[in-house]
Design a protein around this motif. Sequence first.
Motif, PDB file in Angstrom:
ATOM      1  N   LEU A 226       0.810  -1.214   0.000  1.00  0.00           N
ATOM      2  CA  LEU A 226       0.000   0.000   0.000  1.00  0.00           C
ATOM      3  C   LEU A 226       0.844   1.266   0.000  1.00  0.00           C
ATOM      4  O   LEU A 226       0.604   2.180  -0.791  1.00  0.00           O
ATOM      5  CB  LEU A 226      -0.939   0.007   1.214  1.00  0.00           C
ATOM      6  CG  LEU A 226      -1.711   1.314   1.436  1.00  0.00           C
ATOM      7  CD1 LEU A 226      -2.615   1.598   0.249  1.00  0.00           C
ATOM      8  CD2 LEU A 226      -2.509   1.251   2.723  1.00  0.00           C
TER       9      LEU A 226
ATOM     10  N   ARG B  20      -6.877   6.014  -6.599  1.00  0.00           N
ATOM     11  CA  ARG B  20      -5.553   6.350  -6.052  1.00  0.00           C
ATOM     12  C   ARG B  20      -5.662   7.396  -4.951  1.00  0.00           C
ATOM     13  O   ARG B  20      -4.934   7.339  -3.953  1.00  0.00           O
ATOM     14  CB  ARG B  20      -4.634   6.844  -7.177  1.00  0.00           C
ATOM     15  CG  ARG B  20      -3.207   7.088  -6.695  1.00  0.00           C
ATOM     16  CD  ARG B  20      -2.272   7.379  -7.843  1.00  0.00           C
ATOM     17  NE  ARG B  20      -2.615   8.618  -8.539  1.00  0.00           N
ATOM     18  CZ  ARG B  20      -1.871   9.151  -9.501  1.00  0.00           C
ATOM     19  NH1 ARG B  20      -0.760   8.543  -9.894  1.00  0.00           N
ATOM     20  NH2 ARG B  20      -2.237  10.269 -10.090  1.00  0.00           N
TER      21      ARG B  20
ATOM     22  N   ALA C  21       0.185   3.246  -3.511  1.00  0.00           N
ATOM     23  CA  ALA C  21      -0.770   4.348  -3.496  1.00  0.00           C
ATOM     24  C   ALA C  21      -0.299   5.546  -4.311  1.00  0.00           C
ATOM     25  O   ALA C  21      -1.102   6.413  -4.669  1.00  0.00           O
ATOM     26  CB  ALA C  21      -1.040   4.779  -2.053  1.00  0.00           C
TER      27      ALA C  21
ATOM     28  N   LEU D 105      -6.575   5.504  -1.914  1.00  0.00           N
ATOM     29  CA  LEU D 105      -5.429   4.724  -1.438  1.00  0.00           C
ATOM     30  C   LEU D 105      -4.420   5.618  -0.721  1.00  0.00           C
ATOM     31  O   LEU D 105      -3.878   5.250   0.326  1.00  0.00           O
ATOM     32  CB  LEU D 105      -4.753   4.015  -2.610  1.00  0.00           C
ATOM     33  CG  LEU D 105      -5.565   2.938  -3.342  1.00  0.00           C
ATOM     34  CD1 LEU D 105      -4.796   2.437  -4.560  1.00  0.00           C
ATOM     35  CD2 LEU D 105      -5.897   1.782  -2.413  1.00  0.00           C
ATOM     36  N   GLN D 106      -4.178   6.806  -1.278  1.00  0.00           N
ATOM     37  CA  GLN D 106      -3.225   7.722  -0.651  1.00  0.00           C
ATOM     38  C   GLN D 106      -3.725   8.188   0.705  1.00  0.00           C
ATOM     39  O   GLN D 106      -2.952   8.298   1.669  1.00  0.00           O
ATOM     40  CB  GLN D 106      -2.978   8.908  -1.577  1.00  0.00           C
ATOM     41  CG  GLN D 106      -2.182   8.555  -2.829  1.00  0.00           C
ATOM     42  CD  GLN D 106      -2.078   9.707  -3.803  1.00  0.00           C
ATOM     43  OE1 GLN D 106      -2.621  10.797  -3.566  1.00  0.00           O
ATOM     44  NE2 GLN D 106      -1.378   9.490  -4.915  1.00  0.00           N
TER      45      GLN D 106
END
Length: 305
Positions: A55, A93, A59, A96-97
């Motif tokens: 991750l 994304r 990310a 995810l970040q």
Amino acid sequence: MPSPQQARAQASAITSGRTVPGTEAAPTSRLRELFDGPRLSPGQRRIAQYLIEHLTEAAFLSITELADRVGVSQPSVTRFAAAVGFSGYPALRERLQSIALSGLAGGPGEEDRANELQAAVDAEIANLENLRRDLADPDRVIRVGRELSRSTPLTVLGLRISVSLAEYFGYAARRIHPDVRLVTRGGSVAYDALSQAREAGGDWVLAFAMPRHSQETLQAVRVARDAGLKVALVTDLALGPLADEADVTFATGTGSRLVFDSYAAPGVLAAALLQAMTDADPERTQARLEKYEQLSEQHQFFLRD
């Protein structure tokens, strides 16, 4: 005087509750929750698993870089983003970040230098911390423990490296459940045992599947489903063929820093399910533990400390 097991059965009952305000699930748990709902293709599961395992780095990858890392096409990444509920890869994304940065912000500072054995222990501590966050809401454990308690017989499945977890659970479950059947051999032996368990009135199988995941475990789980049994799975991956076949999956990390994996978190999860079984029928639990204590005293099973 009650035995230590009896005392724990009386004093350690799990109570239902929701996540404490301000307590945030671990990043891996949040990703598994994000990816666990949709029905993903094998290629999409590969993308999901890569994101779970990498991750912090993944990310911030472009769609081209992520596709190259996983070994899929860019359109496959776009379709994956849509499958898990996003308008496209940029939106995925961004999420995810956010998850990755929240994990870093809440995590420990730079670790002290450690040798390989200490690093292995640190990794297991991280697994236990993730499990602790997952159990902030114990309702699912309570519900499955109730179902396992009611299933008579209750079948416990563990093949190859997973035998030890299955034997631990089976040994303890026999203290509080009248008919526990342990399956530690695959092939036709597992087929016979699972079919007979269903014919005898059983409803559930508790299966342990630690890496490396074997074909015979997958086959046994499918046999159980075909026979009409429901499957609760304890494993390390929330996504994949085994999880696809299970009715309920409890995914928790295993230690992989040494030559052979270690199973601190799966062991604690197994104990939590046992606790939930004891809570589901406290009168039966107490009666069976008392009877066992009388037998152990009569036949002197244990040394006097």
